[in-house]
Design a protein around this motif. Structure first.
Motif, short mmCIF file in Angstrom:
data_model
loop_
_atom_site.label_atom_id
_atom_site.label_comp_id
_atom_site.label_asym_id
_atom_site.label_seq_id
_atom_site.Cartn_x
_atom_site.Cartn_y
_atom_site.Cartn_z
N ARG A 231 19.92 55.88 40.10
CA ARG A 231 18.76 55.39 39.25
C ARG A 231 17.57 55.32 40.17
NH1 ARG A 231 19.50 49.84 36.68
NH2 ARG A 231 17.45 50.50 35.45
N ASP A 232 17.55 55.08 41.31
CA ASP A 232 16.18 54.98 42.10
C ASP A 232 16.69 54.73 43.62
OD1 ASP A 232 13.78 54.21 43.54
OD2 ASP A 232 13.06 53.39 41.66
N VAL A 233 16.65 55.59 44.52
CA VAL A 233 16.99 55.80 45.85
C VAL A 233 16.22 54.77 46.68
CG1 VAL A 233 16.96 57.02 47.93
CG2 VAL A 233 17.48 58.08 45.70
N THR A 234 14.74 54.46 46.40
CA THR A 234 13.93 53.73 47.37
C THR A 234 14.51 52.09 46.98
OG1 THR A 234 12.26 55.21 47.10
CG2 THR A 234 11.79 52.70 47.68
N THR A 235 14.93 51.92 45.63
CA THR A 235 14.95 50.48 45.10
C THR A 235 16.73 50.18 45.61
OG1 THR A 235 14.08 50.81 43.19
CG2 THR A 235 15.65 48.94 43.35
N GLY A 236 17.44 51.30 45.61
CA GLY A 236 18.88 50.99 46.16
C GLY A 236 18.85 50.75 47.85
N ILE A 237 18.07 51.47 48.43
CA ILE A 237 17.91 51.33 49.81
C ILE A 237 17.32 49.97 49.99
CG2 ILE A 237 16.94 52.01 52.10
CD1 ILE A 237 17.35 54.92 51.09
N HIS A 238 16.41 49.52 49.42
CA HIS A 238 15.82 48.34 49.49
C HIS A 238 16.72 47.05 49.35
CE1 HIS A 238 11.06 49.26 49.71
NE2 HIS A 238 12.06 49.71 50.62
N ARG A 239 17.59 47.25 48.13
CA ARG A 239 18.45 46.13 47.86
C ARG A 239 19.88 46.04 48.88
NH1 ARG A 239 19.07 46.59 41.33
NH2 ARG A 239 16.95 45.87 40.94
N LEU A 240 20.07 47.38 49.54
CA LEU A 240 21.06 47.10 50.47
C LEU A 240 20.43 46.41 51.83
CD1 LEU A 240 23.71 47.85 51.71
CD2 LEU A 240 22.70 50.21 52.43
N LEU A 241 19.13 46.62 52.20
CA LEU A 241 18.35 46.03 53.23
C LEU A 241 18.29 44.54 53.14
CD1 LEU A 241 16.88 46.67 55.96
CD2 LEU A 241 14.91 46.98 54.55
N VAL A 242 18.15 44.19 51.91
CA VAL A 242 17.95 42.64 51.80
C VAL A 242 19.44 42.01 51.77
CG1 VAL A 242 17.65 41.00 50.01
CG2 VAL A 242 15.91 42.85 50.32
N GLY A 243 20.43 42.74 51.29
CA GLY A 243 21.58 42.35 51.23
C GLY A 243 22.17 42.35 52.87
N LEU A 244 22.10 43.41 53.58
CA LEU A 244 22.32 43.21 55.03
C LEU A 244 21.46 42.15 55.67
CD1 LEU A 244 22.41 47.14 55.85
CD2 LEU A 244 24.45 45.53 55.90
N ALA A 245 20.07 41.96 55.60
CA ALA A 245 19.58 40.77 56.03
C ALA A 245 20.14 39.47 55.82
CB ALA A 245 17.99 40.99 55.52
N LEU A 246 20.59 39.23 54.67
CA LEU A 246 21.34 37.95 54.44
C LEU A 246 22.81 37.91 55.10
CD1 LEU A 246 20.78 37.82 50.30
CD2 LEU A 246 19.41 36.70 52.18
N ALA A 247 23.25 39.00 54.96
CA ALA A 247 24.69 38.97 56.04
C ALA A 247 24.35 38.67 57.35
CB ALA A 247 25.40 40.19 55.67
N VAL A 248 23.38 39.22 58.00
CA VAL A 248 23.00 38.81 59.24
C VAL A 248 22.32 37.48 59.46
CG1 VAL A 248 21.49 39.60 61.37
CG2 VAL A 248 22.58 41.33 59.83
N LEU A 249 21.57 36.93 58.38
CA LEU A 249 21.25 35.64 58.44
C LEU A 249 22.52 34.57 58.51
CD1 LEU A 249 18.13 35.50 56.00
CD2 LEU A 249 18.23 34.68 58.32
N PHE A 250 23.31 34.74 57.63
CA PHE A 250 24.49 34.23 57.57
C PHE A 250 25.12 34.16 59.02
CE2 PHE A 250 29.19 33.50 56.51
CZ PHE A 250 28.97 32.23 55.67
#
Length: 397
Positions: A231-250
């Motif tokens: 659907r949208d490459v930029t949005t998908g990469i940003h969402r993965l970035l946020v998800g990884l940030a949360l995993a690293v925060l945890f």
């Protein structure tokens, strides 16, 4: 008097948890803020909540190592715990106030050894060798992994529609298989999300094993990421970035809270007859408050430094950092989370000229290594002396 010492140590422990939340847990969310995937205030909110949850769910193994595994033959007393935490908290506070960052992991480890030896304990040489070996391996192994991953993500040989979903699925698999102290498990062991789900699946449902459930979670996440990228490459990469940030925060909460709670764990279990999970909850609250109070300013500052990496390099930096910190939690090794993140940043930044990579400053590297060694040795010496001094006062034993 023992109760007063325990209270003093508890206050010092909460102060250290606050410091960890304010400093060590801000860096992971900064790339997502720098890439405009999150606002600063929303990032600060997530820092406190997610790192606090990680502290409660995964902080037990490192807390146990700090409290029980660094010296042999003795049980840490309230006086020894107070000496450890007062030494570490004082050194960190003085260093920060004068602009010299003092690494918490090295300081607390040294202070715990010093107080334990002063109490009459012996050196746990095998544990020290394992921890030191892990510390030395972090920049080498992590740097190589990050560099290789960044080359794949930035290059055009493999399209984003393949690499990004595979990475999302792999991280989802790892998250499903990490052991959490808050999940019920047979024989009192820490359980995994995949294991809990597998045990509650109806008979005949496939998959029915923890590995199968984790694999199913990985496939679902990979599929969802592939659909988002279509659907949208930029949005998908940003969402993965946020998800990884949360995993690293945890993970950062789970790996750092033990530095604040570890010295008090024997006191909670013996003197106060309370389970260690209560102590982890207090440490998690300290991290949460520290993240909310101090992290917005630090996130903005660090986001500017991370921004040159870009989303793909940040993703490449996050995944090995996440895996490295999870390995430390699994083995119960205290680590400097800043060291983990710096190793990832250097590896990602070297790919494709992301930043000025004209060489590593030998002077700065020397000062950094000296700070690590000096804080550990200095913490041990000062904690040893402080315990002996306090033990000489009548009524404090």
């Amino acid at each position: 008097m023992a109760s007063l010492l325990a209270l003093v140590a508890l206050v010092a422990s909460m102060f250290m948890a606050f410091t960890v939340g304010a400093n060590s847990n801000s860096a992971p969310i900064a790339p997502a803020v720098g890439a405009n995937a999150l606002s600063t205030l929303r990032g600060a909110l997530l820092v406190g909540i997610v790192a606090g949850l990680g502290a409660i769910s995964q902080g037990g193994s490192i807390s146990e190592t700090i409290g029980h595994g660094l010296v042999t033959g003795v049980t840490i007393t309230p006086l020894a715990a107070a000496a450890t935490l007062l030494t570490a908290a004082t050194l960190i506070t003085i260093g920060n106030s004068r602009g010299y960052p003092i690494p918490s992991a090295f300081t607390v480890t040294g202070a715990a050894v010093g107080a334990g030896v002063a109490l009459g304990g012996g050196f746990a040489v095998g544990t020290y060798l394992n921890i030191l070996g892990f510390w030395f391996a972090i920049p080498i192994v992590e740097g190589v992994l990050v560099y290789a991953l960044a080359r794949v993500l930035i290059g055009d040989r493999v399209p984003d529609h393949v690499t990004v979903p595979v990475l999302a699925g792999g991280v989802g698999y790892a998250l499903a298989m990490i052991r959490l102290s808050v999940l019920p498990a047979p024989q009192g062991a820490r359980a995994t999300v995949a294991g809990v789900v597998a045990r509650h699946l109806p008979a005949g449902v496939v998959p029915t094993t923890a590995l199968g459930v984790a694999g199913a979670i990985a496939v679902v996440l990979a599929g969802a990421m592939y659909w988002q990228l279509r659907r949208d490459v930029t949005t998908g990469i940003h969402r993965l970035l946020v998800g990884l940030a949360l995993a690293v925060l945890f993970t950062s909460g789970g790996s750092q809270v033990g530095l604040a709670t570890g010295p008090l764990e024997p006191v909670f279990e013996s003197a106060l007859d309370l389970p260690a999970i209560y102590l982890l909850v207090l440490g998690g609250v300290g991290i949460l408050v520290g993240g909310w109070v101090r992290s917005p300013r630090l996130i903005q500052a660090v986001a500017r430094e991370y921004a040159s990496l870009g989303p793909k390099r940040s993703i490449a930096a996050f995944i090995p950092a996440f895996l490295t910190a999870q390995a430390a939690i699994m083995f119960g090794y205290p680590i400097s989370f800043n060291k983990v993140m710096i190793s990832s940043i250097i590896g990602a930044g070297l790919v494709g000229g992301a930043a000025d990579t004209g060489g590593v400053s030998v002077t700065k590297t020397g000062y950094t290594v000296a700070a690590w060694v000096g804080s550990m040795v200095g913490g041990a010496v000062l904690s040893f002396g402080l315990y002996r001094l306090l033990a000489a006062i009548p009524g404090l034993q």
